[in-house]
Enzyme design. Structure first.
Site, PDB file in Angstrom:
ATOM      1  N   ASP A   1       4.270   5.997   9.753  1.00 44.57           N
ATOM      2  CA  ASP A   1       4.446   4.847  10.619  1.00 44.57           C
ATOM      3  C   ASP A   1       5.924   4.471  10.626  1.00 44.57           C
ATOM      4  O   ASP A   1       6.518   4.244   9.567  1.00 44.57           O
ATOM      5  CB  ASP A   1       3.599   3.672  10.104  1.00 44.57           C
ATOM      6  CG  ASP A   1       3.434   2.577  11.143  1.00 44.57           C
ATOM      7  OD1 ASP A   1       3.617   2.852  12.348  1.00 44.57           O
ATOM      8  OD2 ASP A   1       3.120   1.450  10.749  1.00 44.57           O
TER       9      ASP A   1
ATOM     10  N   HIS B   1      10.782  -6.321  17.063  1.00 50.21           N
ATOM     11  CA  HIS B   1       9.791  -6.533  16.004  1.00 50.21           C
ATOM     12  C   HIS B   1      10.471  -6.654  14.631  1.00 50.21           C
ATOM     13  O   HIS B   1      10.181  -7.562  13.860  1.00 50.21           O
ATOM     14  CB  HIS B   1       8.784  -5.388  15.989  1.00 50.21           C
ATOM     15  CG  HIS B   1       7.842  -5.417  14.826  1.00 50.21           C
ATOM     16  ND1 HIS B   1       6.883  -6.400  14.662  1.00 50.21           N
ATOM     17  CD2 HIS B   1       7.711  -4.601  13.744  1.00 50.21           C
ATOM     18  CE1 HIS B   1       6.202  -6.180  13.547  1.00 50.21           C
ATOM     19  NE2 HIS B   1       6.692  -5.094  12.969  1.00 50.21           N
TER      20      HIS B   1
ATOM     21  N   ARG C   1      12.381 -12.620   5.454  1.00 50.74           N
ATOM     22  CA  ARG C   1      13.596 -12.487   4.640  1.00 50.74           C
ATOM     23  C   ARG C   1      14.631 -13.466   5.181  1.00 50.74           C
ATOM     24  O   ARG C   1      14.275 -14.484   5.750  1.00 50.74           O
ATOM     25  CB  ARG C   1      14.055 -11.022   4.684  1.00 50.74           C
ATOM     26  CG  ARG C   1      13.083 -10.090   3.923  1.00 50.74           C
ATOM     27  CD  ARG C   1      13.463  -8.628   4.035  1.00 50.74           C
ATOM     28  NE  ARG C   1      13.239  -8.079   5.359  1.00 50.74           N
ATOM     29  CZ  ARG C   1      12.112  -7.482   5.774  1.00 50.74           C
ATOM     30  NH1 ARG C   1      11.110  -7.326   4.939  1.00 50.74           N
ATOM     31  NH2 ARG C   1      11.991  -7.016   6.996  1.00 50.74           N
TER      32      ARG C   1
ATOM     33  N   GLU D   1       0.865  -0.434  18.775  1.00 54.40           N
ATOM     34  CA  GLU D   1       1.745   0.717  18.578  1.00 54.40           C
ATOM     35  C   GLU D   1       1.298   1.867  19.473  1.00 54.40           C
ATOM     36  O   GLU D   1       0.198   1.864  20.019  1.00 54.40           O
ATOM     37  CB  GLU D   1       1.698   1.192  17.106  1.00 54.40           C
ATOM     38  CG  GLU D   1       2.016   0.088  16.103  1.00 54.40           C
ATOM     39  CD  GLU D   1       2.368   0.604  14.710  1.00 54.40           C
ATOM     40  OE1 GLU D   1       2.622   1.821  14.552  1.00 54.40           O
ATOM     41  OE2 GLU D   1       2.390  -0.227  13.784  1.00 54.40           O
TER      42      GLU D   1
ATOM     43  N   ASP E   1      -2.389  -0.651  14.358  1.00 53.24           N
ATOM     44  CA  ASP E   1      -2.115  -0.641  12.915  1.00 53.24           C
ATOM     45  C   ASP E   1      -2.559  -1.981  12.332  1.00 53.24           C
ATOM     46  O   ASP E   1      -1.747  -2.851  12.031  1.00 53.24           O
ATOM     47  CB  ASP E   1      -0.608  -0.422  12.728  1.00 53.24           C
ATOM     48  CG  ASP E   1      -0.194  -0.366  11.272  1.00 53.24           C
ATOM     49  OD1 ASP E   1      -1.051  -0.082  10.425  1.00 53.24           O
ATOM     50  OD2 ASP E   1       1.001  -0.601  10.999  1.00 53.24           O
TER      51      ASP E   1
ATOM     52  N   GLN F   1      -0.434  -7.718   2.290  1.00 54.57           N
ATOM     53  CA  GLN F   1       0.826  -7.005   2.449  1.00 54.57           C
ATOM     54  C   GLN F   1       1.973  -7.754   1.767  1.00 54.57           C
ATOM     55  O   GLN F   1       2.798  -7.157   1.068  1.00 54.57           O
ATOM     56  CB  GLN F   1       1.100  -6.862   3.952  1.00 54.57           C
ATOM     57  CG  GLN F   1       2.330  -6.045   4.310  1.00 54.57           C
ATOM     58  CD  GLN F   1       2.559  -5.995   5.828  1.00 54.57           C
ATOM     59  OE1 GLN F   1       1.713  -6.421   6.615  1.00 54.57           O
ATOM     60  NE2 GLN F   1       3.701  -5.470   6.243  1.00 54.57           N
TER      61      GLN F   1
ATOM     62  N   TYR G   1       4.020  -5.623  -1.186  1.00 57.76           N
ATOM     63  CA  TYR G   1       4.901  -4.630  -0.564  1.00 57.76           C
ATOM     64  C   TYR G   1       6.271  -4.456  -1.209  1.00 57.76           C
ATOM     65  O   TYR G   1       6.965  -3.474  -0.897  1.00 57.76           O
ATOM     66  CB  TYR G   1       5.033  -4.896   0.944  1.00 57.76           C
ATOM     67  CG  TYR G   1       6.179  -5.780   1.356  1.00 57.76           C
ATOM     68  CD1 TYR G   1       6.133  -7.148   1.146  1.00 57.76           C
ATOM     69  CD2 TYR G   1       7.308  -5.242   1.964  1.00 57.76           C
ATOM     70  CE1 TYR G   1       7.178  -7.945   1.537  1.00 57.76           C
ATOM     71  CE2 TYR G   1       8.361  -6.046   2.354  1.00 57.76           C
ATOM     72  CZ  TYR G   1       8.287  -7.384   2.138  1.00 57.76           C
ATOM     73  OH  TYR G   1       9.328  -8.184   2.519  1.00 57.76           O
TER      74      TYR G   1
ATOM     75  N   LYS H   1      -2.535  -2.365   4.837  1.00 58.46           N
ATOM     76  CA  LYS H   1      -2.667  -1.552   6.047  1.00 58.46           C
ATOM     77  C   LYS H   1      -3.774  -0.491   5.938  1.00 58.46           C
ATOM     78  O   LYS H   1      -4.338  -0.085   6.954  1.00 58.46           O
ATOM     79  CB  LYS H   1      -1.355  -0.779   6.294  1.00 58.46           C
ATOM     80  CG  LYS H   1      -0.116  -1.637   6.377  1.00 58.46           C
ATOM     81  CD  LYS H   1       0.174  -2.047   7.791  1.00 58.46           C
ATOM     82  CE  LYS H   1       1.576  -2.618   7.928  1.00 58.46           C
ATOM     83  NZ  LYS H   1       1.839  -3.000   9.330  1.00 58.46           N
TER      84      LYS H   1
ATOM     85  N   SER I   1      -6.887   2.020  10.556  1.00 56.47           N
ATOM     86  CA  SER I   1      -5.998   2.074  11.723  1.00 56.47           C
ATOM     87  C   SER I   1      -6.839   2.719  12.817  1.00 56.47           C
ATOM     88  O   SER I   1      -7.621   3.626  12.540  1.00 56.47           O
ATOM     89  CB  SER I   1      -4.756   2.931  11.462  1.00 56.47           C
ATOM     90  OG  SER I   1      -4.173   2.632  10.217  1.00 56.47           O
TER      91      SER I   1
END
EC number: 3.7.1.2
Lengths: 394, 394
Positions: free
Chosen positions: A118, A125, A134, A193, A225, A232, A236, A245, A249
């Site tokens: 992916d 995005h 962040r 996606e 996805d 997550q 992550y 994830k 999918s």
């Protein structure tokens, strides 16, 4: 065109498209077919009439891998012959025998997927997510404009459109809590996606150049996805998305060959700063494909694949630049395809501004993604990828 | 024991071990075998004599997947029969016909790997890496003691022991630079790991509990997770390791069934704070397996699999806790297995303190990992996983 094919005027599956899939019927197991209008041309049956110049046993298998592996010179000729046959065949019981109403067929995963990758190639995005999770001042990470960021995903849980998706349970760290809890996700999301399917094996240790890359791309699919944002977020750092994830999918069932998309090639956005030589890509390497997402009956997003900052050739060149090999059936997804306007964001995370303007998916919701390029008899569409949310297992 | 088997006293491949592999000879293509001393028992040949109670065509295939998929009740009986046959068979031309000197065989990947997952389950390793790359005061990230951190890896580039490994080229950001460069890695490393092979399909949407997990673990291998530290460092935020790892991973050729390791079960370290109920694991779920890494002729690391903070059952329960399914042949690696003392660190990154006390791998270096449990006639060894570094492609 042969009128007896009855291709509706707004069909995704015109004679300009002819996507491949795997279907089964009550009386026969999975085999290869081509979507045309509201019918499926049974390639395994057609193959028995001698119209193809290859070993037609590859059409009577539960995946397209062996057919795709024949190589583009063979599959392109097959496409031309299918196109001619559909244009020229007279109406008659033999011809009708080769066509199955799509409504009477069950569609399966078109390929056996080896590895699934992916990417994260929409600058809109990546910026939106970076801003939320962040530092908003440095939303894009330092590497983002220099390489198509990607990660390995889980292949086993890729399912075909229509397969229900069970709300995953997982570890979450609630706000203000000191210990994680193990609960159904509260922030279940989709990600709009597209994905391409690798059509040719490469050799371990030998990179694929940007210029060679197209030869390794067989065709494209729509890809959802599904993401559990709270799982997550807790898991992550530092090794990337995993259980947030990997519960599912979804892909659309019809694999549109890249050659059908040729008329819709467009130039991509300018890349600034300039990229390293191994990623330099000139010409029209993006595709103008309109995309839409509905949650139940409501359209929540309209986007376009042309927005991608990194194109598929760059993704494949980067992926193999270290010598990593690819194999027929590998799936490479684009990452969420967001545009610039808020109604073009490809996930609820972005559409709701991290849940502050609306919620995430509820049990019973159905998410449907569609995509197409062109209009009328030249329309090349992907059909849809859809999935309904089942409540978490208790 | 039948003396004619000539099992050397220090052999990894005793009658207590009997690991499975895939081998070929000049005259015959890949098929299943069992390592015993310095020979391979040709299971495809032995199968033709009627000693087994299943369809022996699964032994005459280029991977062990179909054999493993028969399930542990069948494969355990097969193991017992092989053990009896080796103990009881008299010396004779027929018996010798079933044995091939290992030196005359080519060994292949034992399984067709579907998905490959890499965990990060050694607390010593995670602490060492966190100290070097992130905040030394908070070396372990907040989630680490709550869940077995893992990520999806690349399956296509997993190779069998002996396959040379080409130094990868990739994007690096040199210290003090403003732009990345595309160059051969300057920090090529190994990671000492073990991996388990999934022996049973699970259903999408249905988690495997810690207590059920052992039934899904067929056996174990040695695993070298080759890593390019400079490529990894530049790419890995936010989606995790990608090209810094995907150029190659090496596995040992002999798949040691979990039941052979039963006598070496030990309790794992205490987990503090306590883990959520779905991860609670009691009893002896770690394994006492001595591990060693040599670079060329020099031993650089001695470690032990028993150090793992998270055990395999917990890894599998966590991996499937969101409903993710597993399939026969999936590979799950432990993450680097470091111990507490500096000579037990499982990577050059740690052994050299991030390159400040010695360098990384040079072209022409050969890395060899070995592992075994027990001694003498009860010894259960893994043989070795080895790979030599080829210079980067120009």
């Amino acid at each position: 065109m042969s009128d007896w094919l009855r291709i509706p005027p707004d069909s995704d599956f015109t004679l300009a498209n002819l996507p491949y899939g795997i279907f089964s019927t009550d009386d026969r197991p999975p085999r290869a077919g081509v979507a045309v209008g509201e019918q499926i041309l049974d390639l395994a049956e057609l193959g028995n009439t001698g119209v193809f110049d290859f070993d037609v046993s590859v059409l009577n298998q539960p995946t397209l891998n062996a057919f795709v592996a024949l190589g583009k010179s063979v599959t392109s000729r097959a496409r031309t012959r299918v196109q001619s046959w559909l244009r020229m065949a007279p109406d008659g019981p033999i011809q009708r025998h080769h066509l199955v109403p799509m409504a009477e067929a069950t569609l399966h995963l078109p390929v056996r997927i080896g590895d699934y990758t992916d990417f994260y190639s929409s600058i809109e995005h990546a910026t939106n997510v970076g801003r939320m999770f962040r530092d908003p001042e440095k939303a894009l990470l330092p590497n983002w404009r220099h390489l198509p960021v990607g990660y390995h995903g889980r292949a086993s849980s890729i399912v075909v459109s229509g397969t229900p998706v069970r709300r995953p349970v997982g570890q979450l760290m609630p706000a203000e809590a000191n210990h994680p809890v193990f609960e159904p996700t509260r922030r279940l999301d989709f990600e709009l996606e597209m994905a391409f399917v690798v059509g040719k094996d490469s050799e371990l240790g030998r990179p694929i150049s940007v210029d060679e890359a197209e030869d390794y791309i067989f065709g494209m699919l729509l890809f959802n996805d599904w993401s559990a944002r709270d799982i997550q977020r807790w898991e992550y750092v530092p090794l990337g998305p995993f259980l947030g994830k990997s519960f599912a999918s979804s892909v659309s069932p019809w694999l549109v060959p890249l050659e059908a998309l040729g008329p819709f090639r467009v130039a991509g956005p300018e890349q600034t700063p300039g990229v390293l030589p191994y990623l330099q890509s000139t010409g029209k390497n993006n595709y103008d494909i309109d995309l839409e997402v509905k949650v139940n009956e409501e359209t929540v997003c309209r986007s376009n694949f042309r927005y991608m900052y990194w194109n598929m050739q760059q993704q494949l060149a980067h992926h193999t630049s270290n010598g990593c090999n690819v194999r027929v059936g590998d799936l490479m997804a684009s990452g969420t395809i967001s545009g610039q306007s808020p109604d073009s964001y490809g996930s609820l995370l972005e559409l709701t501004d991290n849940g502050t303007r609306g919620g995430f998916l509820r049990d019973g919701d159905t998410v449907t993604m569609t995509g197409h390029a062109g209009q009328g008899a030249e329309r090349v569409g992907f059909g849809s990828v859809t999935g309904r949310i089942l409540p978490a297992r208790r």
